[in-house]
Design a protein around this motif. Structure first.
Motif, PDB file in Angstrom:
ATOM      1  N   ASN A   1     -38.085  23.799   0.148  1.00 16.32           N
ATOM      2  CA  ASN A   1     -37.332  22.643   0.658  1.00 16.32           C
ATOM      3  C   ASN A   1     -38.107  21.343   0.465  1.00 16.32           C
ATOM      4  N   GLU A   2     -39.422  21.398   0.644  1.00 12.16           N
ATOM      5  CA  GLU A   2     -40.266  20.219   0.430  1.00 12.16           C
ATOM      6  C   GLU A   2     -40.266  19.809  -1.048  1.00 12.16           C
ATOM      7  N   GLN A   3     -40.381  20.777  -1.941  1.00 12.34           N
ATOM      8  CA  GLN A   3     -40.338  20.484  -3.375  1.00 12.34           C
ATOM      9  C   GLN A   3     -38.987  19.868  -3.758  1.00 12.34           C
ATOM     10  N   THR A   4     -37.915  20.381  -3.187  1.00 13.53           N
ATOM     11  CA  THR A   4     -36.579  19.850  -3.476  1.00 13.53           C
ATOM     12  C   THR A   4     -36.454  18.418  -2.987  1.00 13.53           C
ATOM     13  N   ALA A   5     -36.959  18.140  -1.787  1.00 11.21           N
ATOM     14  CA  ALA A   5     -36.913  16.782  -1.246  1.00 11.21           C
ATOM     15  C   ALA A   5     -37.736  15.815  -2.102  1.00 11.21           C
ATOM     16  N   GLN A   6     -38.890  16.272  -2.571  1.00  9.46           N
ATOM     17  CA  GLN A   6     -39.715  15.431  -3.444  1.00  9.46           C
ATOM     18  C   GLN A   6     -39.012  15.149  -4.767  1.00  9.46           C
ATOM     19  N   ALA A   7     -38.369  16.161  -5.338  1.00  7.12           N
ATOM     20  CA  ALA A   7     -37.647  15.973  -6.594  1.00  7.12           C
ATOM     21  C   ALA A   7     -36.483  15.006  -6.405  1.00  7.12           C
ATOM     22  N   LEU A   8     -35.811  15.091  -5.271  1.00  4.32           N
ATOM     23  CA  LEU A   8     -34.708  14.170  -4.981  1.00  4.32           C
ATOM     24  C   LEU A   8     -35.223  12.736  -4.891  1.00  4.32           C
ATOM     25  N   ALA A   9     -36.333  12.542  -4.197  1.00  9.05           N
ATOM     26  CA  ALA A   9     -36.911  11.198  -4.081  1.00  9.05           C
ATOM     27  C   ALA A   9     -37.349  10.673  -5.450  1.00  9.05           C
TER      28      ALA A   9
ATOM     29  N   GLY B   1     -36.001   7.234 -10.317  1.00  2.00           N
ATOM     30  CA  GLY B   1     -35.911   7.237 -11.775  1.00  2.00           C
ATOM     31  C   GLY B   1     -37.108   7.828 -12.479  1.00  2.00           C
ATOM     32  N   GLU B   2     -37.952   8.540 -11.752  1.00  5.62           N
ATOM     33  CA  GLU B   2     -39.141   9.141 -12.340  1.00  5.62           C
ATOM     34  C   GLU B   2     -38.817  10.451 -13.063  1.00  5.62           C
ATOM     35  N   VAL B   3     -37.796  11.154 -12.606  1.00  7.20           N
ATOM     36  CA  VAL B   3     -37.351  12.396 -13.224  1.00  7.20           C
ATOM     37  C   VAL B   3     -35.827  12.363 -13.302  1.00  7.20           C
ATOM     38  N   SER B   4     -35.279  13.217 -14.133  1.00  2.73           N
ATOM     39  CA  SER B   4     -33.816  13.277 -14.261  1.00  2.73           C
ATOM     40  C   SER B   4     -33.218  14.035 -13.068  1.00  2.73           C
ATOM     41  N   PRO B   5     -31.917  13.884 -12.846  1.00  6.65           N
ATOM     42  CA  PRO B   5     -31.258  14.642 -11.774  1.00  6.65           C
ATOM     43  C   PRO B   5     -31.397  16.154 -11.950  1.00  6.65           C
ATOM     44  N   LEU B   6     -31.656  16.592 -13.169  1.00  5.94           N
ATOM     45  CA  LEU B   6     -31.849  18.015 -13.426  1.00  5.94           C
ATOM     46  C   LEU B   6     -32.982  18.578 -12.569  1.00  5.94           C
ATOM     47  N   ALA B   7     -34.027  17.805 -12.344  1.00  4.35           N
ATOM     48  CA  ALA B   7     -35.166  18.268 -11.540  1.00  4.35           C
ATOM     49  C   ALA B   7     -34.715  18.625 -10.129  1.00  4.35           C
ATOM     50  N   TYR B   8     -33.882  17.785  -9.537  1.00  3.99           N
ATOM     51  CA  TYR B   8     -33.376  18.065  -8.191  1.00  3.99           C
ATOM     52  C   TYR B   8     -32.460  19.284  -8.194  1.00  3.99           C
ATOM     53  N   HIS B   9     -31.490  19.304  -9.088  1.00  2.00           N
ATOM     54  CA  HIS B   9     -30.510  20.401  -9.091  1.00  2.00           C
ATOM     55  C   HIS B   9     -31.170  21.744  -9.403  1.00  2.00           C
ATOM     56  N   MET B  10     -32.175  21.725 -10.250  1.00  2.00           N
ATOM     57  CA  MET B  10     -32.910  22.942 -10.577  1.00  2.00           C
ATOM     58  C   MET B  10     -33.543  23.525  -9.306  1.00  2.00           C
ATOM     59  N   LEU B  11     -34.257  22.692  -8.557  1.00  2.00           N
ATOM     60  CA  LEU B  11     -34.935  23.162  -7.350  1.00  2.00           C
ATOM     61  C   LEU B  11     -33.967  23.461  -6.216  1.00  2.00           C
ATOM     62  N   ALA B  12     -32.892  22.695  -6.115  1.00  2.00           N
ATOM     63  CA  ALA B  12     -31.910  22.929  -5.054  1.00  2.00           C
ATOM     64  C   ALA B  12     -31.254  24.292  -5.202  1.00  2.00           C
ATOM     65  N   ARG B  13     -31.214  24.797  -6.435  1.00  2.00           N
ATOM     66  CA  ARG B  13     -30.618  26.122  -6.690  1.00  2.00           C
ATOM     67  C   ARG B  13     -31.683  27.186  -6.892  1.00  2.00           C
ATOM     68  N   ARG B  14     -32.905  26.865  -6.432  1.00  4.82           N
ATOM     69  CA  ARG B  14     -34.034  27.797  -6.402  1.00  4.82           C
ATOM     70  C   ARG B  14     -34.495  28.277  -7.773  1.00  4.82           C
ATOM     71  N   PHE B  15     -34.382  27.401  -8.767  1.00  4.75           N
ATOM     72  CA  PHE B  15     -34.946  27.683 -10.086  1.00  4.75           C
ATOM     73  C   PHE B  15     -36.259  26.925 -10.218  1.00  4.75           C
ATOM     74  N   ASP B  16     -37.155  27.444 -11.011  1.00  6.16           N
ATOM     75  CA  ASP B  16     -38.305  26.679 -11.466  1.00  6.16           C
ATOM     76  C   ASP B  16     -38.158  26.557 -12.982  1.00  6.16           C
ATOM     77  N   ILE B  17     -39.120  25.938 -13.638  1.00  8.08           N
ATOM     78  CA  ILE B  17     -38.987  25.719 -15.078  1.00  8.08           C
ATOM     79  C   ILE B  17     -38.866  27.046 -15.819  1.00  8.08           C
TER      80      ILE B  17
ATOM     81  N   VAL C   1     -39.817  29.246   2.148  1.00  5.99           N
ATOM     82  CA  VAL C   1     -38.583  28.461   2.188  1.00  5.99           C
ATOM     83  C   VAL C   1     -38.894  27.002   2.506  1.00  5.99           C
ATOM     84  N   ASP C   2     -39.794  26.769   3.449  1.00  2.00           N
ATOM     85  CA  ASP C   2     -40.190  25.399   3.784  1.00  2.00           C
ATOM     86  C   ASP C   2     -40.818  24.696   2.588  1.00  2.00           C
ATOM     87  N   ASP C   3     -41.643  25.429   1.827  1.00  2.00           N
ATOM     88  CA  ASP C   3     -42.267  24.868   0.641  1.00  2.00           C
ATOM     89  C   ASP C   3     -41.218  24.507  -0.415  1.00  2.00           C
TER      90      ASP C   3
END
Length: 133
Positions: A53-61, A66-82, A49-51
């Motif tokens: 959360n860290e991936q989600t925080a990195q995607a948000l940053a 502007g390095e990735v689309s908002p989709l990257a954050y929302h995907m991880l925030a809802r516990r999806f991967d590619i 879970v900590d991992d």
């Protein structure tokens, strides 16, 4: 594992619930036994879970920069991967990866955006925005 050896460590991750495990009873037959958790399992779950959360925080940053689309954050925030987002949305994995690029994501047609909205259970406005700091 024997019936009397089933862990009862009151795991936080179980949130007061019990988990059904199968253990061997006195006569050598498998029987269902409730467990309130195992300390080792709880520790491993918390690390995962900590991992996430860290991936989600990195995607948000990255999305804020502007390095990735908002989709990257929302995907991880809802516990999806590619792979899981691909399977759930019906897009190929290479398409999901491509949609993580801001310029591509901004030009997606409404039909594709709606597929992501349905899969992630968010509105279009939410999908295109990021949470405030």
């Amino acid at each position: 594992m024997k019936k009397d050896e089933v862990p009862q460590d009151n795991s936080k991750s179980y949130q007061g619930q019990n988990k059904l495990l199968y253990a061997v009873d006195e006569s050598g037959h498998y029987q269902g036994v409730k467990s309130s958790g195992w300390e080792v399992e709880s520790f491993a779950t918390q690390l995962a879970v900590d991992d996430l959360n860290e991936q989600t925080a990195q995607a948000l940053a990255q999305a804020r920069r502007g390095e990735v689309s908002p989709l990257a954050y929302h995907m991880l925030a809802r516990r999806f991967d590619i792979a899981s987002l691909s399977a759930a949305s019906g897009f190929f994995q290479w398409q999901v990866k491509r949609h993580l690029r801001p310029a591509i994501f901004a030009r997606l047609p409404a039909k594709k955006i709606n597929r992501y909205c349905d899969t992630l259970k968010v509105s279009r406005d939410v999908l295109f925005s990021l949470p405030s700091e």
